[in-house]
Design an enzyme around this catalytic site. Structure first.
Site, short mmCIF file in Angstrom:
data_model
loop_
_atom_site.label_atom_id
_atom_site.label_comp_id
_atom_site.label_asym_id
_atom_site.label_seq_id
_atom_site.Cartn_x
_atom_site.Cartn_y
_atom_site.Cartn_z
N ASP A 1 88.41 -5.83 22.36
CA ASP A 1 87.19 -6.66 22.37
C ASP A 1 86.89 -7.14 20.95
O ASP A 1 85.75 -7.18 20.52
CB ASP A 1 86.01 -5.88 22.93
CG ASP A 1 84.79 -6.78 23.17
OD1 ASP A 1 84.97 -7.98 23.46
OD2 ASP A 1 83.65 -6.28 23.05
N ASP B 1 82.76 -0.87 17.23
CA ASP B 1 82.61 -0.94 18.69
C ASP B 1 83.93 -0.64 19.40
O ASP B 1 84.63 -1.54 19.87
CB ASP B 1 82.07 -2.30 19.12
CG ASP B 1 80.64 -2.53 18.66
OD1 ASP B 1 79.96 -1.52 18.34
OD2 ASP B 1 80.21 -3.68 18.60
#
Length: 288
Positions: free
Chosen positions: A128, A162
């Site tokens: 991502d 993240d």
């Protein structure tokens, strides 16, 4: 030496956000036994928190520039805070630097080298990655900065963040997810008017194995087979269990013999220089 630092606390609490995240769990060889969608909603949140922590531990021990993970308890993750004076380091998209600046090229190179190290040394794909999940801060704040010399302490360093959705590279969609990451990274830096590798050449560079002597290669294969057995032993049907303690006892198991960031960086900078010269030559011909 003053080792005091601020701590970032990340709390996962919105269960509805986890509805479509099963694909990142079910295909990961570290998690098996039950489908993510069949797990209790509260446990889904805790598993996702645990997965981000485990991924950060892997990446940090593999020498990737990430926020240093400190601990995880249930749905709460503790990391070293990256920023100054209580203000967090900016996301890559928030950095204000003139288009075409050499700084953008340096940040691009750091990003690609980090993705390559993540893939080989941590055996992870971020899955991502974009300008929203990359921070930029002074090297002095980053444990795994590319240059730890006093002269470079104020130079800028990218940091990948993240990691909840990051997958083991044995995940069936790992290469597709890597391709998506590289495409998003290239598109962002292309907007900054710098030369970047094509998606195809960049992926080839990232996944290329380190060339080592034949004898060393055989030792590496034996080590990998042994560690695959350990991976199976330490993962249970409850979809997890920390690999942290095992790694402390045995040393980081995904170290790569012959790894050299400086060598990779030199190749990348040389290749970008060639592409830049080719682009200028093509432009000059068009003008005439």
């Amino acid at each position: 030496k003053n080792d005091r630092f601020d701590v970032a606390v990340k709390v996962f609490k919105r269960i509805q956000e986890f509805r479509d995240r099963g694909a990142y769990m079910d295909g990961d060889p570290r998690y098996y036994g039950r489908k993510f969608r069949n797990v209790d909603k509260r446990e889904q949140v805790e598993l996702w928190t645990e997965k981000e922590y485990r991924n950060l531990v892997r990446a940090s021990r593999a020498g990737v520039a990430v926020p240093t993970p400190l601990m995880q308890k249930e749905n709460v993750l503790f990391m070293r805070f990256l920023g100054e004076g209580g203000w967090p380091a900016p996301q890559l998209r928030e950095v204000e630097v003139k288009k075409g600046s050499k700084i953008w090229t340096a940040l691009y190179c750091q990003t690609i080298i980090a993705i390559r190290r993540l893939y080989h040394c941590a055996r992870l794909v971020h899955a991502d990655l974009s300008e929203y999940n990359i921070l930029v801060c002074p090297m002095t704040l980053v444990e795994n900065a590319m240059d730890k010399s006093d002269e470079a302490k104020d130079s800028l360093q990218i940091v990948l963040i993240d990691f909840g959705q990051a997958v083991d590279r044995k995940h069936p969609s790992a290469l597709h997810l890597l391709e998506r990451d590289l495409s998003l990274v290239r598109r962002f830096f292309a907007k900054k008017a710098i030369v970047a590798l094509s998606d195809e050449e960049c992926q080839e560079f990232v996944v290329k194995e380190v060339e080592i002597e034949e004898e060393e290669s055989e030792d590496e294969n034996e080590s990998e087979a042994s560690e695959m057995e350990k991976e199976g032993e330490c993962t249970d049907v409850n979809m997890g269990g920390h690999e942290d303690d095992e790694n402390k006892a045995s040393g980081w198991r995904h170290s790569v013999k012959g790894w050299d960031d400086e060598r990779d960086l030199e190749w990348l900078e040389t290749r970008l220089g060639e592409l830049k010269r080719d682009s200028k030559a093509a432009t000059s011909q068009d003008e005439h």
